[in-house]
Design an enzyme around this catalytic site. Sequence first.
Site, PDB file in Angstrom:
ATOM      1  N   LYS A  79      23.600  -9.489 -22.404  1.00  0.00           N
ATOM      2  CA  LYS A  79      23.534 -10.437 -21.303  1.00  0.00           C
ATOM      3  C   LYS A  79      23.406 -11.871 -21.799  1.00  0.00           C
ATOM      4  O   LYS A  79      23.075 -12.113 -22.956  1.00  0.00           O
ATOM      5  CB  LYS A  79      22.368 -10.079 -20.390  1.00  0.00           C
ATOM      6  CG  LYS A  79      21.012 -10.148 -21.054  1.00  0.00           C
ATOM      7  CD  LYS A  79      19.938  -9.897 -20.004  1.00  0.00           C
ATOM      8  CE  LYS A  79      18.671 -10.544 -20.465  1.00  0.00           C
ATOM      9  NZ  LYS A  79      17.469 -10.176 -19.811  1.00  0.00           N
ATOM     10  N   LYS A 101      19.294 -17.404 -23.774  1.00  0.00           N
ATOM     11  CA  LYS A 101      19.145 -18.604 -24.574  1.00  0.00           C
ATOM     12  C   LYS A 101      18.932 -18.275 -26.051  1.00  0.00           C
ATOM     13  O   LYS A 101      19.384 -18.984 -26.942  1.00  0.00           O
ATOM     14  CB  LYS A 101      17.937 -19.372 -24.058  1.00  0.00           C
ATOM     15  CG  LYS A 101      17.967 -20.817 -24.447  1.00  0.00           C
ATOM     16  CD  LYS A 101      16.941 -21.611 -23.683  1.00  0.00           C
ATOM     17  CE  LYS A 101      17.232 -23.078 -23.877  1.00  0.00           C
ATOM     18  NZ  LYS A 101      16.424 -23.909 -23.019  1.00  0.00           N
ATOM     19  N   LYS A 115       4.040  -8.974 -28.592  1.00  0.00           N
ATOM     20  CA  LYS A 115       3.737 -10.282 -29.189  1.00  0.00           C
ATOM     21  C   LYS A 115       3.023 -10.116 -30.521  1.00  0.00           C
ATOM     22  O   LYS A 115       3.278 -10.852 -31.483  1.00  0.00           O
ATOM     23  CB  LYS A 115       2.883 -11.132 -28.237  1.00  0.00           C
ATOM     24  CG  LYS A 115       3.653 -11.674 -27.049  1.00  0.00           C
ATOM     25  CD  LYS A 115       4.460 -12.874 -27.456  1.00  0.00           C
ATOM     26  CE  LYS A 115       5.649 -13.251 -26.605  1.00  0.00           C
ATOM     27  NZ  LYS A 115       5.591 -13.167 -25.191  1.00  0.00           N
TER      28      LYS A 115
END
Length: 331
Positions: free
Chosen positions: A194, A197, A111
């Site tokens: 895969k 979103k 992050k």
Amino acid sequence: MDRVVSGIRPTGNLHLGNYFGAIRNFIKMQDENDCFFFIADYHSLTTHPTPDDLHGNVKQVLVEYLASGLDPDKATLYIQSDVSEVAELYLLLNMNAYLGELERCTSFKEKVRKQSENVNAGLLTYPTLMAADVIIHKALKVPVGKDQEQNLEMMRTFARRFNRMYKTELFPIPKAFNFGEELIKIPGLDGSGKMGKSEGEGNAIFLNDEPEVIRKKVMRAVTDSGPQSMNQVKPEPIENLFNLMKVVSGEETVSFFDDQYNTCQIRYGDMKKQLAEDIILFTTPFLEKIKALSADNEYLRKVAKQGADKARESARKTLNEVREIIGFKTF
Ligand code: TRP
């Protein structure tokens, strides 16, 4: 019946990959375990959603899990922020969570790299909040994917540390319930990797996609110019299309197109048309339930309240014990 706890990120619309991943396993687990499933809306504040987005995403996830078969009479289904006891336990656990160990977590480091403009304390203490989520219900099992293993290890550390520090056995040490191997990986439509979103428009088929949208997405799926020789190995985008077909179509359909491929007669257009129709057959019942549930706020409110009541009762009990152990006592 083992106590199971797991959090669901409020990501909005769910796709086939989510369904064949976590959701189907949650639905299986709810029959044999005492499951607590919650929508992790406190956690999602680390990314600073707008109030409308936050609410919309929480609602959508709730609706779609219910539409998929999560049963509020079998599992305790609740929204994390309805159980503010979790926030109190999080505060208490943070007193024994050290900067060094939190900074070393790979998801935190990631992050820091990816969103350097918003490295907040919530991100740093994400693992303590997860620990609070789980141990507040004294859970034994936490069904998570591979990406959550380190968070689970931290959770175990915090539970053990509390027990040791206060010479108690209050918290059982939770274990990962790893359905890693059983997960059916659903490929995306962009030819690689895969379904996801964030992988770009058109890569994912959502449970609430209308038939026309599904047809368009599937027809645009990446293919190639066709097999060059008999029985050749399928390149990744083609293999992916077949794998998707294996999930939604009958065996005869798959072997029909497989034969066509192996004999170099395949027409991808025909295969995609069939695939799209089979996906539509699969998703239509979901779409209908999603529409009905989305319009029924009264039912959703009832489900959320029922879950919150059950979850708070369990959380309150643990928190009272914790407060007593720590030394918060009445005079
Ligand atoms: N961090 C989990 C995820 O990203 C969601 C989550 C929050 C969770 N709290 C949890 C999972 C507690 C298991 C247990 O998917």
